[in-house]
Design an enzyme around this catalytic site. Structure first.
Site, PDB file in Angstrom:
ATOM      1  N   GLU A   1     -12.052  -1.056   1.923  1.00  0.00           N
ATOM      2  CA  GLU A   1     -11.354  -0.831   0.659  1.00  0.00           C
ATOM      3  C   GLU A   1     -11.614   0.592   0.146  1.00  0.00           C
ATOM      4  OE1 GLU A   1      -9.245  -2.533  -0.995  1.00  0.00           O
ATOM      5  OE2 GLU A   1      -9.369  -4.554  -0.142  1.00  0.00           O
TER       6      GLU A   1
ATOM      7  N   ASP B   1      -4.706   2.024   0.261  1.00  0.00           N
ATOM      8  CA  ASP B   1      -5.101   0.623   0.075  1.00  0.00           C
ATOM      9  C   ASP B   1      -4.247  -0.290   0.958  1.00  0.00           C
ATOM     10  OD1 ASP B   1      -6.239  -1.698  -0.878  1.00  0.00           O
ATOM     11  OD2 ASP B   1      -5.080  -1.726  -2.735  1.00  0.00           O
TER      12      ASP B   1
ATOM     13  N   GLU C   1      -4.414 -10.336   1.177  1.00  0.00           N
ATOM     14  CA  GLU C   1      -5.481  -9.933   0.261  1.00  0.00           C
ATOM     15  C   GLU C   1      -4.928  -9.626  -1.109  1.00  0.00           C
ATOM     16  OE1 GLU C   1      -8.432  -7.381  -1.843  1.00  0.00           O
ATOM     17  OE2 GLU C   1      -6.365  -6.933  -1.335  1.00  0.00           O
ATOM     18  N   GLU C   2      -3.716  -9.059  -1.134  1.00  0.00           N
ATOM     19  CA  GLU C   2      -3.087  -8.728  -2.407  1.00  0.00           C
ATOM     20  C   GLU C   2      -2.441  -9.943  -3.056  1.00  0.00           C
ATOM     21  OE1 GLU C   2      -3.715  -6.035  -3.629  1.00  0.00           O
ATOM     22  OE2 GLU C   2      -3.795  -4.420  -2.163  1.00  0.00           O
TER      23      GLU C   2
ATOM     24  N   ASP D   1      -1.495  -6.204   4.163  1.00  0.00           N
ATOM     25  CA  ASP D   1      -0.485  -6.442   3.135  1.00  0.00           C
ATOM     26  C   ASP D   1      -0.644  -5.436   1.996  1.00  0.00           C
ATOM     27  OD1 ASP D   1      -2.906  -7.807   2.454  1.00  0.00           O
ATOM     28  OD2 ASP D   1      -1.827  -8.964   0.938  1.00  0.00           O
TER      29      ASP D   1
END
Length: 381
Positions: free
Chosen positions: A169, A106, A140-141, A76
Protein backbone atom coordinates in the site's frame (compact mmCIF):
# COMPACT_ATOMS: atom_id res chain seq x y z
CA UNK A 1 16.90 -20.29 -19.01
CA UNK A 2 17.67 -17.10 -17.10
CA UNK A 3 14.51 -15.20 -16.10
CA UNK A 4 13.83 -12.05 -18.09
CA UNK A 5 14.09 -8.62 -16.50
CA UNK A 6 10.82 -6.83 -15.85
CA UNK A 7 10.59 -3.07 -16.26
CA UNK A 8 8.46 -1.68 -13.43
CA UNK A 9 7.14 1.22 -15.51
CA UNK A 10 6.09 -0.99 -18.44
CA UNK A 11 4.34 -3.50 -16.16
CA UNK A 12 2.62 -0.72 -14.21
CA UNK A 13 1.32 0.71 -17.49
CA UNK A 14 0.07 -2.68 -18.60
CA UNK A 15 -1.75 -3.15 -15.30
CA UNK A 16 -3.28 0.34 -15.37
CA UNK A 17 -4.57 -0.25 -18.89
CA UNK A 18 -6.61 -3.16 -17.50
CA UNK A 19 -9.66 -1.22 -16.17
CA UNK A 20 -10.20 -3.20 -12.98
CA UNK A 21 -12.75 -0.97 -11.24
CA UNK A 22 -13.91 -3.01 -8.26
CA UNK A 23 -15.50 -5.57 -8.49
CA UNK A 24 -14.65 -5.98 -12.20
CA UNK A 25 -11.28 -7.70 -12.70
CA UNK A 26 -10.71 -5.87 -15.97
CA UNK A 27 -8.09 -8.45 -16.92
CA UNK A 28 -5.53 -7.11 -14.43
CA UNK A 29 -5.16 -10.38 -12.53
CA UNK A 30 -4.47 -12.14 -15.83
CA UNK A 31 -1.82 -9.59 -16.82
CA UNK A 32 -0.03 -10.12 -13.52
CA UNK A 33 -0.34 -13.91 -13.68
CA UNK A 34 1.27 -13.99 -17.14
CA UNK A 35 4.19 -11.85 -15.94
CA UNK A 36 4.76 -14.14 -12.95
CA UNK A 37 4.61 -17.32 -15.00
CA UNK A 38 7.35 -15.96 -17.25
CA UNK A 39 9.52 -15.62 -14.13
CA UNK A 40 8.92 -19.23 -13.13
CA UNK A 41 6.23 -18.74 -10.48
CA UNK A 42 3.58 -21.35 -9.88
CA UNK A 43 0.42 -19.28 -10.30
CA UNK A 44 -2.93 -20.35 -8.88
CA UNK A 45 -6.14 -18.47 -9.67
CA UNK A 46 -8.40 -18.44 -6.63
CA UNK A 47 -11.78 -16.89 -7.40
CA UNK A 48 -14.19 -16.92 -4.47
CA UNK A 49 -17.88 -16.02 -4.21
CA UNK A 50 -20.76 -16.57 -6.58
CA UNK A 51 -22.58 -14.43 -9.10
CA UNK A 52 -22.03 -10.71 -8.76
CA UNK A 53 -19.88 -11.33 -5.67
CA UNK A 54 -17.39 -13.57 -7.49
CA UNK A 55 -13.95 -12.12 -6.77
CA UNK A 56 -10.76 -12.74 -8.76
CA UNK A 57 -7.73 -13.55 -6.61
CA UNK A 58 -4.27 -14.90 -7.27
CA UNK A 59 -1.63 -16.74 -5.28
CA UNK A 60 1.77 -17.30 -6.82
CA UNK A 61 4.92 -18.78 -5.31
CA UNK A 62 8.50 -19.29 -6.40
CA UNK A 63 10.54 -21.74 -4.31
CA UNK A 64 9.40 -23.84 -1.37
CA UNK A 65 12.09 -23.33 1.27
CA UNK A 66 12.31 -20.72 4.00
CA UNK A 67 12.36 -17.90 4.70
CA UNK A 68 9.09 -17.36 2.92
CA UNK A 69 8.35 -13.72 2.00
CA UNK A 70 4.87 -12.88 0.76
CA UNK A 71 3.97 -9.67 -1.02
CA UNK A 72 0.29 -8.74 -0.66
CA UNK A 73 -1.72 -6.28 -2.67
CA UNK A 74 -4.72 -5.63 -4.88
CA UNK A 75 -5.36 -4.97 -8.54
CA UNK A 76 -8.83 -3.46 -8.12
CA UNK A 77 -9.22 0.31 -8.15
CA UNK A 78 -11.87 2.84 -7.21
CA UNK A 79 -13.97 4.43 -9.99
CA UNK A 80 -12.05 7.17 -11.81
CA UNK A 81 -14.83 9.74 -12.03
CA UNK A 82 -15.75 11.44 -15.27
CA UNK A 83 -14.18 14.90 -15.14
CA UNK A 84 -10.80 16.50 -14.62
CA UNK A 85 -8.43 13.88 -16.02
CA UNK A 86 -5.78 15.36 -18.28
CA UNK A 87 -5.52 12.02 -20.04
CA UNK A 88 -7.69 8.91 -19.92
CA UNK A 89 -7.67 7.31 -16.46
CA UNK A 90 -6.68 3.99 -18.02
CA UNK A 91 -4.32 5.34 -20.68
CA UNK A 92 -1.28 5.02 -18.37
CA UNK A 93 0.22 8.14 -19.94
CA UNK A 94 3.70 9.34 -18.98
CA UNK A 95 4.26 13.09 -19.04
CA UNK A 96 7.29 14.82 -17.63
CA UNK A 97 8.59 11.72 -15.82
CA UNK A 98 5.19 11.16 -14.17
CA UNK A 99 2.92 8.15 -14.76
CA UNK A 100 -0.79 9.01 -14.66
CA UNK A 101 -3.67 6.60 -14.27
CA UNK A 102 -6.15 5.08 -11.84
CA UNK A 103 -4.16 2.69 -9.67
CA UNK A 104 -0.77 4.28 -10.40
CA UNK A 105 0.02 4.59 -6.70
CA UNK A 106 -2.84 2.55 -5.20
CA UNK A 107 -1.49 0.08 -5.94
CA UNK A 108 -0.59 -1.23 -9.37
CA UNK A 109 2.68 0.68 -9.27
CA UNK A 110 3.65 -1.11 -6.06
CA UNK A 111 2.84 -4.51 -7.55
CA UNK A 112 4.92 -3.74 -10.65
CA UNK A 113 7.84 -2.61 -8.50
CA UNK A 114 7.83 -5.83 -6.50
CA UNK A 115 7.68 -8.07 -9.58
CA UNK A 116 10.51 -6.06 -11.12
CA UNK A 117 12.57 -6.42 -7.93
CA UNK A 118 12.11 -10.20 -7.90
CA UNK A 119 13.06 -10.41 -11.58
CA UNK A 120 16.19 -8.35 -10.92
CA UNK A 121 17.22 -10.64 -8.07
CA UNK A 122 16.72 -13.74 -10.18
CA UNK A 123 18.45 -12.22 -13.20
CA UNK A 124 21.45 -11.12 -11.19
CA UNK A 125 22.64 -14.65 -10.68
CA UNK A 126 21.98 -14.60 -6.95
CA UNK A 127 20.34 -17.69 -5.50
CA UNK A 128 16.90 -17.37 -4.01
CA UNK A 129 17.68 -18.70 -0.55
CA UNK A 130 14.05 -19.04 0.41
CA UNK A 131 10.78 -18.47 -1.41
CA UNK A 132 8.73 -15.53 -2.60
CA UNK A 133 4.97 -15.45 -3.04
CA UNK A 134 2.29 -12.96 -3.99
CA UNK A 135 -1.21 -12.72 -2.52
CA UNK A 136 -3.20 -10.50 -4.85
CA UNK A 137 -6.91 -9.78 -4.62
CA UNK A 138 -9.40 -8.00 -6.83
CA UNK A 139 -11.55 -6.95 -3.86
CA UNK A 140 -9.70 -4.60 -1.53
CA UNK A 141 -11.48 -1.41 -2.51
CA UNK A 142 -14.85 -3.16 -2.22
CA UNK A 143 -16.45 -5.11 0.63
CA UNK A 144 -13.36 -7.36 0.97
CA UNK A 145 -15.55 -10.39 1.63
CA UNK A 146 -14.17 -12.84 -0.92
CA UNK A 147 -10.67 -11.46 -1.31
CA UNK A 148 -7.69 -11.58 1.01
CA UNK A 149 -9.66 -13.22 3.83
CA UNK A 150 -10.55 -16.23 1.68
CA UNK A 151 -7.10 -16.51 0.12
CA UNK A 152 -5.53 -16.55 3.59
CA UNK A 153 -7.86 -19.36 4.62
CA UNK A 154 -6.78 -21.27 1.52
CA UNK A 155 -3.11 -20.56 2.26
CA UNK A 156 -3.47 -21.82 5.83
CA UNK A 157 -5.19 -25.00 4.66
CA UNK A 158 -2.45 -25.64 2.09
CA UNK A 159 0.64 -24.89 4.15
CA UNK A 160 1.40 -21.58 2.41
CA UNK A 161 1.50 -19.14 5.34
CA UNK A 162 4.65 -16.98 5.03
CA UNK A 163 7.21 -16.04 7.65
CA UNK A 164 6.70 -12.35 6.87
CA UNK A 165 4.29 -10.40 4.69
CA UNK A 166 4.93 -7.07 3.00
CA UNK A 167 1.85 -5.13 1.87
CA UNK A 168 2.52 -2.69 -0.94
CA UNK A 169 0.00 0.00 0.00
CA UNK A 170 1.13 3.62 -0.57
CA UNK A 171 2.37 4.44 2.92
CA UNK A 172 4.46 7.55 2.28
CA UNK A 173 2.63 10.86 2.76
CA UNK A 174 5.11 13.12 0.95
CA UNK A 175 8.41 11.46 0.02
CA UNK A 176 9.77 7.97 -0.51
CA UNK A 177 11.17 6.66 2.75
CA UNK A 178 8.82 8.58 5.04
CA UNK A 179 6.78 5.82 6.68
CA UNK A 180 6.56 2.09 7.22
CA UNK A 181 3.25 1.03 8.73
CA UNK A 182 3.57 -1.65 11.40
CA UNK A 183 -0.02 -1.67 12.59
CA UNK A 184 -3.44 -0.20 12.08
CA UNK A 185 -6.28 0.94 14.29
CA UNK A 186 -9.43 -1.10 14.46
CA UNK A 187 -12.68 0.18 13.03
CA UNK A 188 -16.23 -0.20 14.38
CA UNK A 189 -19.40 1.10 12.75
CA UNK A 190 -22.67 1.35 14.64
CA UNK A 191 -26.21 2.25 13.56
CA UNK A 192 -28.72 3.12 16.26
CA UNK A 193 -32.46 3.51 15.62
CA UNK A 194 -34.66 4.88 18.41
CA UNK A 195 -38.44 4.50 18.06
CA UNK A 196 -40.93 6.84 19.69
CA UNK A 197 -44.51 8.00 19.18
CA UNK A 198 -45.25 10.68 16.62
CA UNK A 199 -47.38 13.61 17.72
CA UNK A 200 -48.06 17.33 17.64
CA UNK A 201 -45.41 19.52 19.23
CA UNK A 202 -48.13 21.41 21.11
CA UNK A 203 -49.19 18.21 22.87
CA UNK A 204 -45.90 16.51 23.86
CA UNK A 205 -47.61 14.49 26.57
CA UNK A 206 -49.38 12.54 23.82
CA UNK A 207 -46.11 11.70 22.02
CA UNK A 208 -42.72 10.18 22.78
CA UNK A 209 -39.83 12.08 21.20
CA UNK A 210 -37.08 9.65 20.10
CA UNK A 211 -34.71 12.49 19.20
CA UNK A 212 -34.22 13.42 22.83
CA UNK A 213 -33.23 9.89 23.79
CA UNK A 214 -30.96 9.57 20.76
CA UNK A 215 -29.23 12.84 21.70
CA UNK A 216 -28.67 11.49 25.21
CA UNK A 217 -27.13 8.31 23.79
CA UNK A 218 -24.78 10.24 21.54
CA UNK A 219 -23.85 12.56 24.39
CA UNK A 220 -22.94 9.57 26.58
CA UNK A 221 -20.87 7.99 23.82
CA UNK A 222 -18.90 11.15 23.04
CA UNK A 223 -18.68 12.67 26.53
CA UNK A 224 -15.24 11.40 27.44
CA UNK A 225 -12.17 10.24 25.53
CA UNK A 226 -11.90 6.47 25.33
CA UNK A 227 -8.20 6.58 26.17
CA UNK A 228 -5.06 8.70 25.87
CA UNK A 229 -3.38 6.49 23.32
CA UNK A 230 -0.71 3.84 23.76
CA UNK A 231 2.96 3.37 22.92
CA UNK A 232 2.40 2.98 19.19
CA UNK A 233 -1.13 4.35 18.72
CA UNK A 234 -2.84 7.72 18.95
CA UNK A 235 -5.98 8.05 21.11
CA UNK A 236 -9.06 6.20 19.95
CA UNK A 237 -11.64 8.39 18.20
CA UNK A 238 -15.43 8.33 18.32
CA UNK A 239 -17.09 10.22 15.48
CA UNK A 240 -20.83 10.61 14.91
CA UNK A 241 -21.18 10.43 11.13
CA UNK A 242 -24.93 10.86 10.66
CA UNK A 243 -28.09 11.85 12.53
CA UNK A 244 -31.34 11.37 10.60
CA UNK A 245 -34.94 12.09 11.48
CA UNK A 246 -36.57 12.67 8.09
CA UNK A 247 -38.89 15.28 9.49
CA UNK A 248 -39.66 18.22 7.19
CA UNK A 249 -42.40 19.66 9.37
CA UNK A 250 -41.89 22.13 12.21
CA UNK A 251 -44.88 21.07 14.27
CA UNK A 252 -44.46 17.29 14.38
CA UNK A 253 -42.61 15.21 16.93
CA UNK A 254 -41.08 12.41 14.82
CA UNK A 255 -41.71 8.76 15.52
CA UNK A 256 -38.22 7.60 14.68
CA UNK A 257 -34.65 8.87 14.84
CA UNK A 258 -31.41 7.19 13.79
CA UNK A 259 -27.69 7.82 13.98
CA UNK A 260 -24.46 6.31 12.73
CA UNK A 261 -21.07 6.46 14.36
CA UNK A 262 -17.57 5.16 13.79
CA UNK A 263 -14.86 4.32 16.30
CA UNK A 264 -11.24 4.05 15.21
CA UNK A 265 -9.71 2.28 18.17
CA UNK A 266 -6.21 1.43 19.30
CA UNK A 267 -4.76 -1.66 20.92
CA UNK A 268 -6.25 -0.80 24.31
CA UNK A 269 -9.61 -2.06 23.07
CA UNK A 270 -11.26 -4.85 21.13
CA UNK A 271 -14.25 -4.55 18.88
CA UNK A 272 -16.22 -6.86 21.16
CA UNK A 273 -15.59 -4.72 24.24
CA UNK A 274 -16.58 -1.52 22.45
CA UNK A 275 -19.72 -3.12 21.02
CA UNK A 276 -20.75 -4.14 24.54
CA UNK A 277 -20.07 -0.61 25.82
CA UNK A 278 -22.24 0.99 23.16
CA UNK A 279 -25.02 -1.55 23.66
CA UNK A 280 -25.13 -0.89 27.41
CA UNK A 281 -25.46 2.87 26.85
CA UNK A 282 -28.25 2.41 24.30
CA UNK A 283 -30.15 -0.05 26.47
CA UNK A 284 -30.00 2.35 29.43
CA UNK A 285 -31.36 5.30 27.44
CA UNK A 286 -33.68 3.54 24.97
CA UNK A 287 -34.37 -0.11 25.84
CA UNK A 288 -36.33 -0.78 22.65
CA UNK A 289 -33.83 0.75 20.23
CA UNK A 290 -32.35 -1.16 17.30
CA UNK A 291 -28.56 -1.56 17.28
CA UNK A 292 -26.45 -2.82 14.40
CA UNK A 293 -22.71 -2.96 15.16
CA UNK A 294 -20.07 -4.20 12.75
CA UNK A 295 -16.33 -4.43 13.34
CA UNK A 296 -14.43 -4.33 10.05
CA UNK A 297 -11.05 -4.90 11.68
CA UNK A 298 -9.30 -5.17 15.02
CA UNK A 299 -6.31 -3.06 15.99
CA UNK A 300 -3.03 -4.86 15.43
CA UNK A 301 0.68 -4.20 15.86
CA UNK A 302 3.70 -5.98 14.42
CA UNK A 303 6.43 -5.88 17.09
CA UNK A 304 10.07 -5.45 16.04
CA UNK A 305 11.30 -8.46 14.04
CA UNK A 306 14.53 -9.15 12.13
CA UNK A 307 12.55 -8.86 8.88
CA UNK A 308 11.24 -5.43 9.89
CA UNK A 309 14.79 -4.32 10.70
CA UNK A 310 15.86 -5.47 7.22
CA UNK A 311 13.04 -3.48 5.63
CA UNK A 312 14.05 -0.35 7.53
CA UNK A 313 17.67 -0.87 6.45
CA UNK A 314 16.62 -1.32 2.81
CA UNK A 315 14.66 1.94 2.86
CA UNK A 316 17.61 3.76 4.41
CA UNK A 317 20.00 2.25 1.88
CA UNK A 318 18.04 3.56 -1.10
CA UNK A 319 16.56 6.84 0.17
CA UNK A 320 19.05 7.91 2.81
CA UNK A 321 16.15 8.45 5.22
CA UNK A 322 15.21 6.48 8.32
CA UNK A 323 11.50 5.71 7.92
CA UNK A 324 9.12 6.45 10.74
CA UNK A 325 7.28 3.39 12.09
CA UNK A 326 3.62 4.31 12.16
CA UNK A 327 0.12 2.94 12.83
CA UNK A 328 -2.07 5.78 11.54
CA UNK A 329 -4.45 5.98 8.63
CA UNK A 330 -7.40 3.85 7.65
CA UNK A 331 -7.73 0.12 7.39
CA UNK A 332 -6.06 -2.17 4.88
CA UNK A 333 -5.95 -5.89 4.18
CA UNK A 334 -3.02 -6.08 6.60
CA UNK A 335 -5.70 -6.36 9.30
CA UNK A 336 -6.50 -9.83 7.99
CA UNK A 337 -2.91 -10.88 7.40
CA UNK A 338 -1.90 -9.96 10.95
CA UNK A 339 -3.93 -12.94 12.21
CA UNK A 340 -1.51 -15.31 10.48
CA UNK A 341 1.99 -13.80 10.42
CA UNK A 342 4.02 -10.62 11.03
CA UNK A 343 3.11 -7.94 8.50
CA UNK A 344 4.33 -4.48 7.53
CA UNK A 345 3.28 -2.04 4.83
CA UNK A 346 5.49 0.01 2.55
CA UNK A 347 4.80 1.41 -0.89
CA UNK A 348 4.66 4.59 -2.95
CA UNK A 349 3.72 8.17 -2.08
CA UNK A 350 -0.05 8.16 -1.62
CA UNK A 351 -0.92 11.85 -1.91
CA UNK A 352 -2.89 11.35 -5.15
CA UNK A 353 -4.59 8.03 -4.45
CA UNK A 354 -8.33 7.97 -5.19
CA UNK A 355 -8.04 11.46 -6.73
CA UNK A 356 -8.45 12.68 -10.28
CA UNK A 357 -5.10 12.48 -12.08
CA UNK A 358 -3.76 9.84 -9.71
CA UNK A 359 -0.05 9.60 -10.44
CA UNK A 360 3.40 8.47 -9.40
CA UNK A 361 6.76 9.80 -10.46
CA UNK A 362 8.81 7.36 -12.48
CA UNK A 363 11.73 8.12 -10.14
CA UNK A 364 9.66 6.96 -7.15
CA UNK A 365 8.65 3.83 -9.02
CA UNK A 366 12.32 3.06 -9.68
CA UNK A 367 13.21 3.84 -6.05
CA UNK A 368 10.52 1.48 -4.74
CA UNK A 369 11.85 -1.26 -7.01
CA UNK A 370 15.34 -0.64 -5.57
CA UNK A 371 13.99 -0.82 -2.01
CA UNK A 372 12.11 -4.05 -2.61
CA UNK A 373 15.20 -5.54 -4.31
CA UNK A 374 17.42 -4.51 -1.39
CA UNK A 375 14.94 -6.04 1.05
CA UNK A 376 14.82 -9.34 -0.86
CA UNK A 377 18.61 -9.43 -0.99
CA UNK A 378 18.94 -8.82 2.74
CA UNK A 379 16.31 -11.44 3.55
CA UNK A 380 17.37 -14.23 1.22
CA UNK A 381 20.37 -13.10 -0.85
Amino acid sequence: MEPELVDALSLAQELIRAPSVTPDSGGAIGVLGDALRRLGFDVIDLPFGDGAERTPNLFARLGMSGPHLCFAGHTDVVPPGNEGWTSGPFDAAVRGDVLYGRGACDMKGGIAAFVSAVARHLGGGRPLNGSVSLLITGDEEGPATYGTVKVLEWMAANGQIPDFCLVGEPTNPDHMGDVIKIGRRGSLNARIVVHGIQGHVAYPHRADNPVHRLMAILSDVTAHPLDKGSEWFEPSSVQVTSVDVGNEATNIIPGRASARLNIRFNDRHTGKELAHWITEIVRARAPGAEIDIRVSGEAFLTPPTPQLDMLVAAVQQVTGHEPRLDTGGGTSDARFISRYCPVAEFGLVGASMHKVNEHVSVADLRALTDIYAAFIERLMG
